[in-house]
Write a protein that holds these residues in place. Sequence first.
Motif, PDB file in Angstrom:
ATOM      1  N   HIS A 354       0.791  -1.289   0.090  1.00  0.00           N
ATOM      2  CA  HIS A 354      -0.038  -0.190  -0.026  1.00  0.00           C
ATOM      3  C   HIS A 354       0.737   1.273   0.021  1.00  0.00           C
ATOM      4  CE1 HIS A 354      -3.850  -2.155   1.666  1.00  0.00           C
ATOM      5  NE2 HIS A 354      -3.689  -2.209   0.238  1.00  0.00           N
ATOM      6  N   SER A 355       2.099   1.292   0.773  1.00  0.00           N
ATOM      7  CA  SER A 355       3.005   2.249   0.776  1.00  0.00           C
ATOM      8  C   SER A 355       3.541   2.782  -0.572  1.00  0.00           C
ATOM      9  CB  SER A 355       4.115   2.326   1.554  1.00  0.00           C
ATOM     10  OG  SER A 355       4.870   0.981   1.490  1.00  0.00           O
ATOM     11  N   LYS A 356       3.516   1.629  -1.580  1.00  0.00           N
ATOM     12  CA  LYS A 356       4.031   1.772  -2.728  1.00  0.00           C
ATOM     13  C   LYS A 356       2.925   2.024  -3.879  1.00  0.00           C
ATOM     14  CE  LYS A 356       7.899  -1.567  -1.797  1.00  0.00           C
ATOM     15  NZ  LYS A 356       8.234  -2.895  -1.832  1.00  0.00           N
ATOM     16  N   SER A 357       1.626   2.382  -3.340  1.00  0.00           N
ATOM     17  CA  SER A 357       0.557   2.395  -4.264  1.00  0.00           C
ATOM     18  C   SER A 357       0.168   1.415  -5.012  1.00  0.00           C
ATOM     19  CB  SER A 357       0.607   3.667  -5.131  1.00  0.00           C
ATOM     20  OG  SER A 357       1.063   4.640  -4.549  1.00  0.00           O
ATOM     21  N   VAL A 358       0.468   0.009  -4.444  1.00  0.00           N
ATOM     22  CA  VAL A 358      -0.092  -1.421  -5.046  1.00  0.00           C
ATOM     23  C   VAL A 358      -1.227  -1.702  -4.100  1.00  0.00           C
ATOM     24  CG1 VAL A 358       0.632  -3.535  -5.740  1.00  0.00           C
ATOM     25  CG2 VAL A 358       2.148  -1.734  -5.860  1.00  0.00           C
ATOM     26  N   GLU A 394       4.054  -7.816  -6.029  1.00  0.00           N
ATOM     27  CA  GLU A 394       5.538  -6.858  -5.976  1.00  0.00           C
ATOM     28  C   GLU A 394       6.517  -7.065  -7.004  1.00  0.00           C
ATOM     29  OE1 GLU A 394       8.130  -6.489  -2.012  1.00  0.00           O
ATOM     30  OE2 GLU A 394       8.123  -8.566  -2.681  1.00  0.00           O
ATOM     31  N   ILE A 395       6.368  -8.517  -7.337  1.00  0.00           N
ATOM     32  CA  ILE A 395       7.129  -8.763  -8.729  1.00  0.00           C
ATOM     33  C   ILE A 395       6.744  -7.863  -9.898  1.00  0.00           C
ATOM     34  CG2 ILE A 395       7.558 -10.408 -10.507  1.00  0.00           C
ATOM     35  CD1 ILE A 395       7.838 -12.385  -8.510  1.00  0.00           C
ATOM     36  N   HIS A 396       5.624  -7.914 -10.271  1.00  0.00           N
ATOM     37  CA  HIS A 396       4.911  -7.090 -11.149  1.00  0.00           C
ATOM     38  C   HIS A 396       5.272  -5.548 -11.109  1.00  0.00           C
ATOM     39  CE1 HIS A 396       2.689  -6.448 -14.848  1.00  0.00           C
ATOM     40  NE2 HIS A 396       2.120  -5.262 -14.033  1.00  0.00           N
ATOM     41  N   PHE A 397       4.904  -5.089  -9.903  1.00  0.00           N
ATOM     42  CA  PHE A 397       5.454  -3.565  -9.619  1.00  0.00           C
ATOM     43  C   PHE A 397       6.927  -3.449  -9.736  1.00  0.00           C
ATOM     44  CE2 PHE A 397       6.771  -0.665  -6.464  1.00  0.00           C
ATOM     45  CZ  PHE A 397       6.341   0.702  -6.642  1.00  0.00           C
TER      46      PHE A 397
END
Length: 611
Positions: A354-358, A394-397
């Motif tokens: 969430h902190s990475k806007s994911v 996370e991998i996709h991000f």
Amino acid sequence: MKKPWSISTTVRNPERIRDFLRILSLMDGEVWSRPNQKKFQVLLIQHKVYGYGELQFLNNLSPTHLVLMKDSELITYEQAEAILDAKKYVGGGDMRGRQSFNPIEKMGLAVIDDNNRIQISSFGREFLREDYDLGNVFFRSYIKWQLPNPDSRDFRAADGFAVKPFIATLHLIREVNRLTEASGKKPVGINKQEFTIFVPTLINFQSIQEVAQKIIEFRVAKDEAVDQIAFTNSYHKDYVAAFLGTHDASLIESTLNNTIEYADNIIRYFRLTRYIHIRGNGFYIDLEPRRKIEIESLLSSDNASPKSFATRAEYSAYLADVAQPILPWETDIELRSIVEVLTNDVKNFVNDLHSKSVVAPTFVFKNVSSLNRAGLKSHAEELRSYRRTLQELEIHFESQDVNKIREYIEALQNIHNSINKKSIELERLTTLAINALNDAIQIKPNYPVGDDNEPTFTAPGNKPDIECFYQNFNSVCEVTMLTDRSQWYNEGQPVMRHVRDFEDNNPNKKTYGIFVAPRLHQDTVETFWVAVKHGYRGESQKIVPLSITQLIKLLEILVEIKESGKRLGHTDLAQLYEEIIAITNRVSDSAEWVEQIPSVIDSWRQSVIAR
């Protein structure tokens, strides 16, 4: 004679063992007579589980038999029996059937009962379930595997063997970590050199602490050595000589080489259990930190000493019983602790995303106090499954970052120098590359993974390597490191079959089949040419063959697009696929098709850059 222990004679390809077991289940309850031992081998050939895709098996077969074995479809029992007879194996077809049965029996997946009948065990039935857990199957097998045992004459108590190899390896790593931490250093497990020297030669549970101390002493001496490579090689040779108790240079050299080969296999298969964690770019082998409670509980209850069995049948029955042994952490208290740790881990992961806007998909966290033992076990697996979903997000991000894409490019360029198994590494890197390329809904690799989401083996043969889901289309991706004619044998028809099965299961969108290899063999390309031009099972397919160099080129174009402030969408990729397929309408043969793919990629690059 004393020798290092090896895993290669106990377990081979896990999916191959499951396929063998699946065919054996057709004979469940039949007498294990010599005619039925041959029948088992015939059935393996008939169902293309044995011989198909194996160049050595095809040697010396008649043209008629070659045609039958080059096609992935089933053949008749009579045809399979004629092929087996034509091989003229020493010992006959029944001997081959017994050899094919051996790894199944050694794992406890099936037994021959007191009435000499085949019996698929409760453990084997667990492996045959559609939703089987490969990691759990191998973990359950390895915690029981011991040397010596009544099923093996190779590792005798008289030669000093008294060990459960998997349990002893976990103990050794934990003890080395304890000694390292006590010295004020950060524990990182044991490195691959140390594993090679000390693990295959750890043959007695009473030596675990002594060997751990030797590893610490080896590290100190190596750090002080002027030439660390020369020191390591000399130490390894001296250690093997002392282990064997001989000065025979030839025996020492062959055993030393064996330990190198054995170590790679041991690490690969022990990783399947998900209790071994690889860190430091594959150089360090450590305990899986996400299974700390389970590992501590297991090692506290099992010192790696072998159990006593009066007969071979008693040992076989123990291996075959899926309920044995009762895992020490499967108590209400321990399971609650495991679920609580997993819950905190997952919640922290969600917050980090969430902190990475994911945005993470919703998940229902259950009240631990309200769950019974079965509910706790089930929720623990749900949490682990959800964690894998988060790891894939996370991998996709991360894959959208230009620096990450450059890392993928470099890794693909140097794949032949990778210390990891090349076939697994290509599946991993291709998964990362496909994530980076566009705005997929989901990229789903089918390889089994550890708790760190790193692949532990290649995808099973009955599924595509990677499934890709997009808004406007879908695709499956198949990869291989094979470059000779075996590429065609192993990948030609299976790729077409996987594409068609995926199309049947996902009929609402068109499907592309992407094939990636270091080099495209002409026979493979010819097979895909036929599927594109004339069809497979009654309908044409959209198959795109790419070399690793061309996949790298796509990533380089992606970097160029991103650095120009533009984006590459999945429809852009579909346009490229269509243009590659369209070549087949302009050329006369498959060789011309492949020759023109680079120029099509260049033209496509110009069009997407010019937008």
